[in-house]
Design a protein around this motif. Structure first.
Motif, PDB file in Angstrom:
ATOM      1  N   ASP A  11      37.842  39.584  45.158  1.00 38.35           N
ATOM      2  CA  ASP A  11      39.128  40.292  45.071  1.00 38.35           C
ATOM      3  C   ASP A  11      40.121  39.723  46.082  1.00 38.35           C
ATOM      4  O   ASP A  11      41.287  39.491  45.755  1.00 38.35           O
ATOM      5  CB  ASP A  11      38.960  41.791  45.330  1.00 38.35           C
ATOM      6  CG  ASP A  11      38.306  42.530  44.180  1.00 38.35           C
ATOM      7  OD1 ASP A  11      38.227  41.978  43.062  1.00 38.35           O
ATOM      8  OD2 ASP A  11      37.870  43.679  44.396  1.00 38.35           O
ATOM      9  N   GLU A  12      39.663  39.488  47.291  1.00 38.39           N
ATOM     10  CA  GLU A  12      40.548  38.937  48.325  1.00 38.39           C
ATOM     11  C   GLU A  12      40.993  37.521  47.977  1.00 38.39           C
ATOM     12  O   GLU A  12      42.155  37.163  48.197  1.00 38.39           O
ATOM     13  CB  GLU A  12      39.844  38.938  49.683  1.00 38.39           C
ATOM     14  CG  GLU A  12      39.652  40.318  50.259  1.00 38.39           C
ATOM     15  CD  GLU A  12      38.768  40.331  51.497  1.00 38.39           C
ATOM     16  OE1 GLU A  12      39.083  41.101  52.414  1.00 38.39           O
ATOM     17  OE2 GLU A  12      37.777  39.558  51.548  1.00 38.39           O
ATOM     18  N   GLN A  14      41.289  36.288  44.927  1.00 36.92           N
ATOM     19  CA  GLN A  14      42.240  36.392  43.828  1.00 36.92           C
ATOM     20  C   GLN A  14      43.601  36.902  44.323  1.00 36.92           C
ATOM     21  O   GLN A  14      44.645  36.401  43.904  1.00 36.92           O
ATOM     22  CB  GLN A  14      41.690  37.279  42.705  1.00 36.92           C
ATOM     23  CG  GLN A  14      40.593  36.569  41.932  1.00 36.92           C
ATOM     24  CD  GLN A  14      40.200  37.260  40.644  1.00 36.92           C
ATOM     25  OE1 GLN A  14      39.191  37.947  40.603  1.00 36.92           O
ATOM     26  NE2 GLN A  14      40.994  37.067  39.596  1.00 36.92           N
ATOM     27  N   GLU A  15      43.592  37.855  45.238  1.00 40.06           N
ATOM     28  CA  GLU A  15      44.846  38.383  45.781  1.00 40.06           C
ATOM     29  C   GLU A  15      45.578  37.327  46.606  1.00 40.06           C
ATOM     30  O   GLU A  15      46.801  37.199  46.521  1.00 40.06           O
ATOM     31  CB  GLU A  15      44.574  39.621  46.630  1.00 40.06           C
ATOM     32  CG  GLU A  15      44.171  40.834  45.816  1.00 40.06           C
ATOM     33  CD  GLU A  15      43.622  41.982  46.663  1.00 40.06           C
ATOM     34  OE1 GLU A  15      43.689  41.920  47.913  1.00 40.06           O
ATOM     35  OE2 GLU A  15      43.119  42.943  46.052  1.00 40.06           O
ATOM     36  N   ARG A  16      44.833  36.566  47.398  1.00 35.76           N
ATOM     37  CA  ARG A  16      45.475  35.549  48.241  1.00 35.76           C
ATOM     38  C   ARG A  16      46.087  34.436  47.399  1.00 35.76           C
ATOM     39  O   ARG A  16      47.201  33.978  47.658  1.00 35.76           O
ATOM     40  CB  ARG A  16      44.471  34.985  49.231  1.00 35.76           C
ATOM     41  CG  ARG A  16      45.099  34.034  50.219  1.00 35.76           C
ATOM     42  CD  ARG A  16      44.210  33.766  51.377  1.00 35.76           C
ATOM     43  NE  ARG A  16      44.818  32.784  52.275  1.00 35.76           N
ATOM     44  CZ  ARG A  16      44.215  32.307  53.342  1.00 35.76           C
ATOM     45  NH1 ARG A  16      43.004  32.723  53.672  1.00 35.76           N
ATOM     46  NH2 ARG A  16      44.816  31.414  54.099  1.00 35.76           N
ATOM     47  N   ASP A  18      47.060  34.741  44.293  1.00 38.02           N
ATOM     48  CA  ASP A  18      48.198  35.322  43.581  1.00 38.02           C
ATOM     49  C   ASP A  18      49.420  35.439  44.495  1.00 38.02           C
ATOM     50  O   ASP A  18      50.547  35.163  44.074  1.00 38.02           O
ATOM     51  CB  ASP A  18      47.847  36.684  42.985  1.00 38.02           C
ATOM     52  CG  ASP A  18      48.882  37.140  41.989  1.00 38.02           C
ATOM     53  OD1 ASP A  18      49.110  36.414  40.991  1.00 38.02           O
ATOM     54  OD2 ASP A  18      49.499  38.201  42.213  1.00 38.02           O
ATOM     55  N   ALA A  19      49.213  35.835  45.744  1.00 37.13           N
ATOM     56  CA  ALA A  19      50.318  35.916  46.701  1.00 37.13           C
ATOM     57  C   ALA A  19      50.960  34.545  46.892  1.00 37.13           C
ATOM     58  O   ALA A  19      52.190  34.428  46.976  1.00 37.13           O
ATOM     59  CB  ALA A  19      49.826  36.474  48.035  1.00 37.13           C
ATOM     60  N   ASN A  83      43.240  34.361  37.374  1.00 34.78           N
ATOM     61  CA  ASN A  83      44.440  35.172  37.563  1.00 34.78           C
ATOM     62  C   ASN A  83      45.412  35.035  36.403  1.00 34.78           C
ATOM     63  O   ASN A  83      45.996  36.024  35.953  1.00 34.78           O
ATOM     64  CB  ASN A  83      45.145  34.792  38.866  1.00 34.78           C
ATOM     65  CG  ASN A  83      44.437  35.297  40.098  1.00 34.78           C
ATOM     66  OD1 ASN A  83      43.437  36.002  40.024  1.00 34.78           O
ATOM     67  ND2 ASN A  83      44.957  34.925  41.250  1.00 34.78           N
TER      68      ASN A  83
END
Length: 112
Positions: A11-12, A14-16, A18-19, A83
């Motif tokens: 999750d981290e 994918q979030e990083r 995406d950011a 993503n």
């Protein structure tokens, strides 16, 4: 763990990613372009593995890279792929590992 001692969950990751990608108007590449990039990165990793473990040493003029770096590039592109298609990598892994653990549970010689 990374150099700073941090581990990342999917999750981290994918979030990083995406950011990072979300900063740019272009956004994610198309799935076909991402597939081409993944193929390129796999080729680069194959080249490094061949240099370290195969019969083809690097030329003295070639930049030394390591397999860790190439694997990281593959993870980045795979994360972009996931993503861009709104795929949760943890869920995708769960589907895969369940299939492997069921299908191959008696395929190999168990230790002890």
């Amino acid at each position: 763990m990374t150099e700073n001692g941090k581990s990342y969950s999917t999750d981290e990751i994918q979030e990083r990613v995406d950011a990072y990608i979300s900063q740019f108007k272009e956004g994610y590449f198309s799935p076909l372009s991402l597939m081409a990039r993944l193929t390129e990165e796999l080729g680069e990793m194959a080249r490094e593995v061949n240099h370290y473990y195969g019969e083809k040493p690097k030329k003295s003029s070639e930049t030394r890279k390591n397999i860790d770096e190439e694997l990281g590039d593959i993870i980045f592109v795979l994360t972009c792929f996931a993503n861009s298609l709104d795929i949760d990598m943890s869920e995708a892994f769960e589907l895969s590992i369940n299939k492997i653990e069921t299908r191959d549970k008696d395929r190999w010689t168990h230790k002890g």
